[in-house]
Scaffold this motif. Sequence first.
Motif, PDB file in Angstrom:
ATOM      1  N   SER A  49       0.807  -1.221   0.000  1.00 53.04           N
ATOM      2  CA  SER A  49       0.000   0.000   0.000  1.00 53.04           C
ATOM      3  C   SER A  49       0.837   1.267   0.000  1.00 53.04           C
ATOM      4  O   SER A  49       0.320   2.358  -0.255  1.00 53.04           O
ATOM      5  CB  SER A  49      -0.934   0.016   1.216  1.00 53.04           C
ATOM      6  OG  SER A  49      -0.181  -0.031   2.424  1.00 53.04           O
ATOM      7  N   GLU A  50       2.129   1.160   0.287  1.00 50.53           N
ATOM      8  CA  GLU A  50       3.006   2.334   0.333  1.00 50.53           C
ATOM      9  C   GLU A  50       4.039   2.358  -0.782  1.00 50.53           C
ATOM     10  O   GLU A  50       4.754   3.349  -0.936  1.00 50.53           O
ATOM     11  CB  GLU A  50       3.750   2.387   1.676  1.00 50.53           C
ATOM     12  CG  GLU A  50       2.878   2.577   2.886  1.00 50.53           C
ATOM     13  CD  GLU A  50       3.688   2.676   4.168  1.00 50.53           C
ATOM     14  OE1 GLU A  50       3.115   3.099   5.179  1.00 50.53           O
ATOM     15  OE2 GLU A  50       4.894   2.333   4.157  1.00 50.53           O
ATOM     16  N   ARG A  51       4.134   1.305  -1.541  1.00 49.62           N
ATOM     17  CA  ARG A  51       5.292   1.135  -2.432  1.00 49.62           C
ATOM     18  C   ARG A  51       5.374   2.174  -3.539  1.00 49.62           C
ATOM     19  O   ARG A  51       6.454   2.705  -3.811  1.00 49.62           O
ATOM     20  CB  ARG A  51       5.286  -0.280  -3.023  1.00 49.62           C
ATOM     21  CG  ARG A  51       5.770  -1.324  -2.030  1.00 49.62           C
ATOM     22  CD  ARG A  51       5.649  -2.722  -2.568  1.00 49.62           C
ATOM     23  NE  ARG A  51       6.110  -3.701  -1.573  1.00 49.62           N
ATOM     24  CZ  ARG A  51       5.875  -5.005  -1.650  1.00 49.62           C
ATOM     25  NH1 ARG A  51       5.175  -5.487  -2.672  1.00 49.62           N
ATOM     26  NH2 ARG A  51       6.324  -5.817  -0.717  1.00 49.62           N
ATOM     27  N   ALA A  52       4.268   2.473  -4.194  1.00 44.39           N
ATOM     28  CA  ALA A  52       4.339   3.391  -5.327  1.00 44.39           C
ATOM     29  C   ALA A  52       4.793   4.782  -4.888  1.00 44.39           C
ATOM     30  O   ALA A  52       5.698   5.375  -5.474  1.00 44.39           O
ATOM     31  CB  ALA A  52       2.988   3.470  -6.034  1.00 44.39           C
ATOM     32  N   LYS A  53       4.158   5.311  -3.833  1.00 45.65           N
ATOM     33  CA  LYS A  53       4.508   6.670  -3.424  1.00 45.65           C
ATOM     34  C   LYS A  53       5.884   6.733  -2.770  1.00 45.65           C
ATOM     35  O   LYS A  53       6.641   7.687  -2.996  1.00 45.65           O
ATOM     36  CB  LYS A  53       3.444   7.233  -2.488  1.00 45.65           C
ATOM     37  CG  LYS A  53       3.179   6.425  -1.237  1.00 45.65           C
ATOM     38  CD  LYS A  53       1.999   7.003  -0.457  1.00 45.65           C
ATOM     39  CE  LYS A  53       1.670   6.164   0.779  1.00 45.65           C
ATOM     40  NZ  LYS A  53       0.485   6.690   1.500  1.00 45.65           N
ATOM     41  N   ILE A  54       6.254   5.712  -1.977  1.00 45.42           N
ATOM     42  CA  ILE A  54       7.568   5.738  -1.330  1.00 45.42           C
ATOM     43  C   ILE A  54       8.678   5.507  -2.346  1.00 45.42           C
ATOM     44  O   ILE A  54       9.744   6.126  -2.266  1.00 45.42           O
ATOM     45  CB  ILE A  54       7.642   4.688  -0.204  1.00 45.42           C
ATOM     46  CG1 ILE A  54       6.615   5.002   0.889  1.00 45.42           C
ATOM     47  CG2 ILE A  54       9.033   4.650   0.393  1.00 45.42           C
ATOM     48  CD1 ILE A  54       6.829   6.343   1.576  1.00 45.42           C
ATOM     49  N   SER A  55       8.430   4.629  -3.312  1.00 37.95           N
ATOM     50  CA  SER A  55       9.460   4.410  -4.335  1.00 37.95           C
ATOM     51  C   SER A  55       9.676   5.671  -5.151  1.00 37.95           C
ATOM     52  O   SER A  55      10.805   5.992  -5.546  1.00 37.95           O
ATOM     53  CB  SER A  55       9.066   3.251  -5.260  1.00 37.95           C
ATOM     54  OG  SER A  55       7.954   3.596  -6.067  1.00 37.95           O
ATOM     55  N   GLY A  56       8.585   6.424  -5.396  1.00 36.68           N
ATOM     56  CA  GLY A  56       8.732   7.681  -6.118  1.00 36.68           C
ATOM     57  C   GLY A  56       9.610   8.666  -5.379  1.00 36.68           C
ATOM     58  O   GLY A  56      10.357   9.434  -5.986  1.00 36.68           O
ATOM     59  N   VAL A  57       9.543   8.628  -4.039  1.00 35.94           N
ATOM     60  CA  VAL A  57      10.373   9.523  -3.227  1.00 35.94           C
ATOM     61  C   VAL A  57      11.815   9.030  -3.179  1.00 35.94           C
ATOM     62  O   VAL A  57      12.760   9.770  -3.485  1.00 35.94           O
ATOM     63  CB  VAL A  57       9.808   9.639  -1.798  1.00 35.94           C
ATOM     64  CG1 VAL A  57      10.773  10.433  -0.911  1.00 35.94           C
ATOM     65  CG2 VAL A  57       8.441  10.310  -1.818  1.00 35.94           C
ATOM     66  N   ILE A  58      12.002   7.766  -2.793  1.00 36.11           N
ATOM     67  CA  ILE A  58      13.364   7.251  -2.581  1.00 36.11           C
ATOM     68  C   ILE A  58      14.165   7.265  -3.876  1.00 36.11           C
ATOM     69  O   ILE A  58      15.262   7.830  -3.938  1.00 36.11           O
ATOM     70  CB  ILE A  58      13.321   5.816  -2.013  1.00 36.11           C
ATOM     71  CG1 ILE A  58      12.706   5.804  -0.617  1.00 36.11           C
ATOM     72  CG2 ILE A  58      14.741   5.237  -1.954  1.00 36.11           C
ATOM     73  CD1 ILE A  58      12.585   4.414  -0.013  1.00 36.11           C
ATOM     74  N   PHE A  59      13.613   6.659  -4.913  1.00 33.93           N
ATOM     75  CA  PHE A  59      14.410   6.455  -6.123  1.00 33.93           C
ATOM     76  C   PHE A  59      14.446   7.679  -7.033  1.00 33.93           C
ATOM     77  O   PHE A  59      15.214   7.721  -7.993  1.00 33.93           O
ATOM     78  CB  PHE A  59      13.918   5.214  -6.858  1.00 33.93           C
ATOM     79  CG  PHE A  59      14.072   3.961  -6.046  1.00 33.93           C
ATOM     80  CD1 PHE A  59      15.323   3.419  -5.806  1.00 33.93           C
ATOM     81  CD2 PHE A  59      12.965   3.349  -5.466  1.00 33.93           C
ATOM     82  CE1 PHE A  59      15.474   2.275  -5.033  1.00 33.93           C
ATOM     83  CE2 PHE A  59      13.103   2.202  -4.693  1.00 33.93           C
ATOM     84  CZ  PHE A  59      14.364   1.664  -4.470  1.00 33.93           C
TER      85      PHE A  59
END
Length: 528
Positions: free
Chosen positions: A214-224
């Motif tokens: 549930s967090e992967r898309a938005k967190i990956s957009g931030v981290i990577f």
Amino acid sequence: MSTIMMLQHDLQSSPKNYSVERVKKEQQKDSWLCNIPSRYVLAALGFAGCAVQFTLNVCLSVAIVAMVKPVESSSQDRIILKTNGNITFTENLDEDVTVCPSPHINENLTYSTSAYNQTGEFSWDEETQGHVLSAYYYGYVITQLIGGRLSEIFGGKMVYGPGIAFSGILCLFTPVAARANFYAFIIVRVLTGAASGVAIPALHAMFANWFPPSERAKISGVIFSATNVGSLLSTCLSGMIVEYGGWPLVFYFFGSVTVMWFIPWMLLVYNSPYHHPRISQEEKNYIVSELKASTDEEIDPVPWFDILTSGPVWAAIGMSCSTTWITFTFLTELPTYTKNILHFDIAQSGIISSLPYLSTWISSIACGFLSQWLTEKGYMSQLSAYHIFNGIASCGPALSLLTITLVGCNTTIIVILLVLTLATRGAYFGGSYINHVDIGHNYAGTISGIMLTLSNSAGVFSPLVTGYLTQGQQNLQQWRYVFYISIVIVIVPYIIYVFYGSVDEQPWNRPKQSKKSCLNETTIITHM
């Protein structure tokens, strides 16, 4: 046992390992830090690590403009005959070629040689510069898969951190190596790339252990998106640093920053929630409950054949390769393009080259959050979101680059289009950037290693192709060929992804469950 199953076992049957008293003691010891969720600490330092890693890569693209003695191409040796609009036509014994008018042209319409009297230490032509810029990626490509597998076996902390730190140390020795011997310089750059190459696959493996679906898309957009921040900082600051203290200072500065980053990484980051001494029980329970349904109890050996013959895997790899080609073409060649074609000086070239990375950083974060929001609200399926954002990330750069080939030497329009190229490319972070985690999270590190090995090969071939096409011909027509090639490379994989892309977990991700399912079906058929 997998990391998540170890967590479940710890929570259910071994409360003495993480008793309430111990948790409270750790919270009192580091109360200020415990107020920040541990996975966000990982996200912040992972972001910083990606950023400093890319500064080590990109800084050479700007520094090389000051390192190399200007090589006058055939277009610079010609006498200008006339100016028609934005295009300056030049005379050549063999052919007519268009070049953009330089601000360093006197009123008699002849080139002022002062524009090309900039100092440089190395006599490298365009082809040699292509090999110099590719050297980092020779090493970077060969360690991607190694980094992914080592992270799955030993944990990502001791792969990601030391890999980036060692690349920072090597960066500090780059000026010495360059002045000592050309081949020593190439070796140092190859080793720097090899040390950095383990980093992103390691972070992908840690990402799968720490962040629920549930967090992967938005967190990956931030981290990577940090790769864009690193590119932004490196291109913007490198030009200024060169102007202030010379090109060696670029490597000393970014190498030192990278080494300093390593200290908080080792102190504050852990491989998984299970290994973290300061994580709150609430956060640990949340991560375990969210990941429980998507994690196998025991990871079998890597199903190499199934992965390598999987259509969804290759569709995801194709999208990664296409967007990475655009990125690395810009990373390695944009400063050269802005100097030789648009005629910006070294400081201006660095600033102008940084603008596309600012736009893609913003767009990657925005698209990651927007994609997650659209799927969470039920406005579209995850696969539909991937198709839409992948389409923006493919068609946007293609249209922008095509338009660049049509606008001649309108510098303002070209700069805007360069910004739009990478801004639309940032939509990939709302698309299938972490698709390999969806279809095979138990082998995220391995698949990431395969994907990044192939996609990062663009870092090897893009400078070589550009160097070959522009060898002694720094003019509009040759750069159009560079852009045409990029357009084809970015469009074809998207078409393939539309037909073969998937977000469904693949059967080979849970081989034991697949075997059990087959046995159950066999039993039912036998009793019929």
